[in-house]
Scaffold this motif. Structure first.
Motif, mmCIF file in Angstrom:
data_model
loop_
_atom_site.group_PDB
_atom_site.id
_atom_site.type_symbol
_atom_site.label_atom_id
_atom_site.label_comp_id
_atom_site.label_asym_id
_atom_site.label_seq_id
_atom_site.Cartn_x
_atom_site.Cartn_y
_atom_site.Cartn_z
ATOM 1 N N ILE A 109 28.738 90.570 35.867
ATOM 2 C CA ILE A 109 29.514 90.192 34.676
ATOM 3 C C ILE A 109 30.995 90.518 34.863
ATOM 4 O O ILE A 109 31.886 89.737 34.496
ATOM 5 N N SER A 110 31.277 91.677 35.469
ATOM 6 C CA SER A 110 32.675 92.085 35.631
ATOM 7 C C SER A 110 33.441 91.163 36.570
ATOM 8 O O SER A 110 34.680 91.057 36.477
ATOM 9 N N LEU A 111 32.724 90.487 37.465
ATOM 10 C CA LEU A 111 33.404 89.601 38.413
ATOM 11 C C LEU A 111 33.989 88.366 37.725
ATOM 12 O O LEU A 111 34.713 87.586 38.358
ATOM 13 N N ILE A 112 33.677 88.189 36.430
ATOM 14 C CA ILE A 112 34.327 87.112 35.662
ATOM 15 C C ILE A 112 35.838 87.268 35.712
ATOM 16 O O ILE A 112 36.598 86.282 35.682
ATOM 17 N N TRP A 113 36.295 88.546 35.832
ATOM 18 C CA TRP A 113 37.739 88.802 35.815
ATOM 19 C C TRP A 113 38.439 88.358 37.098
ATOM 20 O O TRP A 113 39.672 88.440 37.203
ATOM 21 N N THR A 114 37.666 87.890 38.076
ATOM 22 C CA THR A 114 38.299 87.287 39.257
ATOM 23 C C THR A 114 38.657 85.816 39.006
ATOM 24 O O THR A 114 39.371 85.209 39.815
ATOM 25 N N TYR A 115 38.149 85.280 37.898
ATOM 26 C CA TYR A 115 38.417 83.852 37.609
ATOM 27 C C TYR A 115 39.915 83.570 37.445
ATOM 28 O O TYR A 115 40.440 82.602 38.036
ATOM 29 N N PRO A 116 40.662 84.372 36.657
ATOM 30 C CA PRO A 116 42.121 84.106 36.565
ATOM 31 C C PRO A 116 42.810 84.175 37.914
ATOM 32 O O PRO A 116 43.790 83.447 38.159
ATOM 33 N N VAL A 117 42.323 85.046 38.787
ATOM 34 C CA VAL A 117 42.908 85.151 40.121
ATOM 35 C C VAL A 117 42.679 83.858 40.893
ATOM 36 O O VAL A 117 43.577 83.344 41.581
ATOM 37 N N LEU A 118 41.455 83.314 40.776
ATOM 38 C CA LEU A 118 41.153 82.046 41.454
ATOM 39 C C LEU A 118 42.016 80.909 40.909
ATOM 40 O O LEU A 118 42.499 80.052 41.668
ATOM 41 N N VAL A 119 42.205 80.896 39.600
ATOM 42 C CA VAL A 119 43.037 79.854 38.990
ATOM 43 C C VAL A 119 44.459 79.923 39.525
ATOM 44 O O VAL A 119 45.058 78.896 39.908
ATOM 45 N N GLU A 120 44.996 81.135 39.578
ATOM 46 C CA GLU A 120 46.365 81.288 40.084
ATOM 47 C C GLU A 120 46.436 80.940 41.563
ATOM 48 O O GLU A 120 47.408 80.330 42.021
#
Length: 369
Positions: free
Chosen positions: A28-39
């Motif tokens: 669940i915490s790996l959701i916070w890598t999504y903004p990094v992927l977007v950038e």
């Protein structure tokens, strides 16, 4: 209860649920890598973006493996490896993210916190990582508010996970201790049942054997008393069966007065003169059961092994002594299972047992409390 996974390291049953919970929470915490992927995908090079994505996938895999790896690794230095790899992977993202790689350092702090590196080390490393994030952000001109927030997240989430893991570890140790206590209690109960069954059956079967021999002689002589002996044998057998049942269920009780009465009958049947006390009032109430077990085991040994013609029991407020005029102590006398069980019973109650040759010339057994 546990299985060894390395030197001085065990795996207790509570660890599997925690590991499963870790996988769920970490996923669940790996959701916070999504903004990094977007950038990251805002860059012009598709190849470069794919390489950056691959690095983040490896980063996520290493993060997920942190707890399982730490739980099978005995070396503290080796348990540090996932933290080092995560930090190094975050630095490789500099060409895509610049100072925003600091947002990945929360995972680095959590990885360190769950790696069982010790309280002091964790309280040094996590604040240092948080401060490093703040210093790097300030040096690179990052937004002041987001810089403070990021440093605070690294510190708070990492410390929270460390506290959570500490609580889980304490719970696991308590569970392991409970299981060990349960095993010791079961072992103690098995010893109690084995000791009691030996004492009960040893005494009862000895008396039954003596009475059966006597009944046989009376039958050969045509005596009517043989019927009485056979009746007593039946009663003894039924009593022994009842005693075994109550012993297995933990309800067995022994009294010194009852054992003295049974000892007199058993000794007379075996042709042994019995010199027994007429009263048991001098025995303390908390020692009456122990004294009863002493009489039971000692008289059984007199009938079985001593070849004695006389047996004497002496009681006072501090001790009980059983002596005979038989063949006396032998090397095997103090190692038999009956005396071994009696010694365990005596020592458990805080008393002391001694055996040797007495003034009657035979075997003497004394228990003092």
């Amino acid at each position: 209860m546990s299985t060894t996974t390395g030197p001085e390291r065990t795996r207790v049953p509570g660890r599997r649920p925690f590991r499963r919970g870790w996988f769920i929470g970490a996923s669940i915490s790996l959701i916070w890598t999504y903004p990094v992927l977007v950038e990251l995908w805002q860059g012009p090079s598709v190849t470069g973006n794919l390489v950056g994505t691959a690095i983040i996938v490896v980063f996520a895999a290493v993060f997920m493996a942190t707890v399982p790896y730490a739980r099978v690794t005995t070396s503290r230095l080796r348990r540090l490896l996932p933290t080092v790899v995560l930090f190094a992977l975050s630095l490789t993202l500099l060409p895509w993210l610049g100072t925003d790689i600091r947002w990945m350092w929360t995972f680095v702090g959590v990885a360190f916190a769950v790696s069982a590196m010790g309280r002091r080390t964790t309280w040094l490393f996590v604040p240092a990582l948080s401060a490093l994030s703040f210093v790097v952000g300030e040096a690179m001109g990052a937004d002041a508010f987001s810089n403070v927030v990021n440093s605070a997240i690294i510190l708070s989430i990492s410390i929270m996970m460390f506290s959570f893991v500490e609580n889980i570890s304490t719970l696991e140790r308590l569970r392991a201790a409970q299981e060990q206590i349960a095993e010791l209690a079961a072992e103690r109960e098995r010893g109690r049942v084995a000791r009691d069954v030996h004492d009960i059956l040893g005494h009862s079967l000895t008396v039954i054997t003596v009475k059966a021999e006597l009944a046989g002689r009376l039958l050969d002589a045509g005596s009517l008393a043989a019927r009485d002996e056979v009746t007593q044998i039946e009663q003894l057998a039924r009593g022994a069966l009842s005693d075994v049942r109550t012993t297995v269920h933990g309800y067995r009780g022994v009294s010194i007065s009852g054992e003295l009465a049974a000892a007199r009958a058993a000794l007379e049947s075996a042709g042994v003169s019995a010199d027994l006390p007429g009263t048991t009032e001098q025995v303390p109430a908390d020692r009456r059961e122990l004294a009863g077990w002493v009489v039971r085991e000692a008289v059984t040994n007199v009938i079985r092994h001593s070849g004695a013609t006389a047996c004497r029991v002496r009681l006072d407020g501090r001790s009980i002594e059983v002596a005979d005029d038989g063949c006396g102590p032998s090397p095997a006398a103090s190692t038999g299972s009956g005396l071994t069980g009696l010694r365990e019973r005596v020592e458990t109650s805080g008393a002391r047992l001694t055996v040797g040759r007495g003034d009657l010339g035979g075997f003497t057994l004394k228990v003092a409390w």
